[in-house]
Write a protein that holds these residues in place. Sequence first.
Motif, mmCIF file in Angstrom:
data_model
loop_
_atom_site.group_PDB
_atom_site.id
_atom_site.type_symbol
_atom_site.label_atom_id
_atom_site.label_comp_id
_atom_site.label_asym_id
_atom_site.label_seq_id
_atom_site.Cartn_x
_atom_site.Cartn_y
_atom_site.Cartn_z
ATOM 1 N N ASP A 140 6.478 -6.802 1.059
ATOM 2 C CA ASP A 140 6.620 -6.278 2.410
ATOM 3 C C ASP A 140 5.456 -6.701 3.296
ATOM 4 O OD1 ASP A 140 9.011 -4.596 1.955
ATOM 5 O OD2 ASP A 140 7.660 -3.579 0.557
ATOM 6 N N PHE B 131 6.191 0.253 3.301
ATOM 7 C CA PHE B 131 5.635 -0.777 2.438
ATOM 8 C C PHE B 131 5.809 -0.342 0.987
ATOM 9 C CE2 PHE B 131 2.907 -1.104 6.279
ATOM 10 C CZ PHE B 131 3.227 -2.399 6.653
ATOM 11 N N ASP B 132 6.513 -1.151 0.222
ATOM 12 C CA ASP B 132 6.681 -0.874 -1.205
ATOM 13 C C ASP B 132 5.893 -1.851 -2.073
ATOM 14 O OD1 ASP B 132 8.509 1.269 -0.888
ATOM 15 O OD2 ASP B 132 10.107 -0.188 -0.508
ATOM 16 N N THR B 133 5.742 -3.085 -1.590
ATOM 17 C CA THR B 133 5.076 -4.126 -2.362
ATOM 18 C C THR B 133 4.134 -4.900 -1.455
ATOM 19 O OG1 THR B 133 7.055 -4.345 -3.734
ATOM 20 C CG2 THR B 133 5.452 -6.141 -3.844
ATOM 21 N N ALA C 193 2.472 2.138 -2.478
ATOM 22 C CA ALA C 193 3.067 0.824 -2.736
ATOM 23 C C ALA C 193 2.430 0.180 -3.960
ATOM 24 C CB ALA C 193 2.863 -0.077 -1.522
ATOM 25 N N ASP D 197 9.461 -9.876 -3.576
ATOM 26 C CA ASP D 197 10.048 -9.206 -2.417
ATOM 27 C C ASP D 197 8.988 -8.381 -1.685
ATOM 28 O OD1 ASP D 197 12.135 -8.691 -0.668
ATOM 29 O OD2 ASP D 197 12.810 -6.928 -1.778
ATOM 30 N N VAL E 52 7.454 -12.594 5.498
ATOM 31 C CA VAL E 52 7.031 -11.210 5.734
ATOM 32 C C VAL E 52 5.717 -11.216 6.503
ATOM 33 C CG1 VAL E 52 8.196 -10.389 3.656
ATOM 34 C CG2 VAL E 52 5.773 -10.988 3.540
#
Length: 154
Positions: A106, A2-4, A31, A104, A136
């Motif tokens: 996650d 998970f980045d965002t 994140a 974008d 997502v």
Amino acid sequence: MFDTIVVATDGSDSVRRAVALAVDVAARFEADVHAVYVLDAEAAESTPSEAREDRRDAPDDRGREALDRVADAAWTRDADLDVTLEVRAGRPADEIDAYAREVDADLVAMGTRGRHGEDRFLIGSVAEGVVRSCPVPVVTVRRLIDEDTHQTTV
């Protein structure tokens, strides 16, 4: 992984657990947290015109307070978290979905019941709209306190 992470907030009590979950996941995975508040354009249009002018700034103030609470929760959990705050206007489910796509995301986290109907069923709600349209994973978090008895449920 998970980045965002996007967390949708309306400032209601029922969204607190969703915020806590989003912040916890963000801290664990380092994140970015994106909090979004949507001014419901349809609800604003249905307000009588004489009251609309008096209440024009109230949703903006509520939105800013709701977003500030998300930022405070994030920075209390981990002072190094990157937090972005966004106010949108439109249909809430559409705007949350669009924002998740734009950044974008996650993961999207949100409560199942909000300010516009504590006794509404999930069917037809903003949460269901986001679950149906968002590309997502969407985590919906229900409130654990039964409002009628004020007891914690399991």
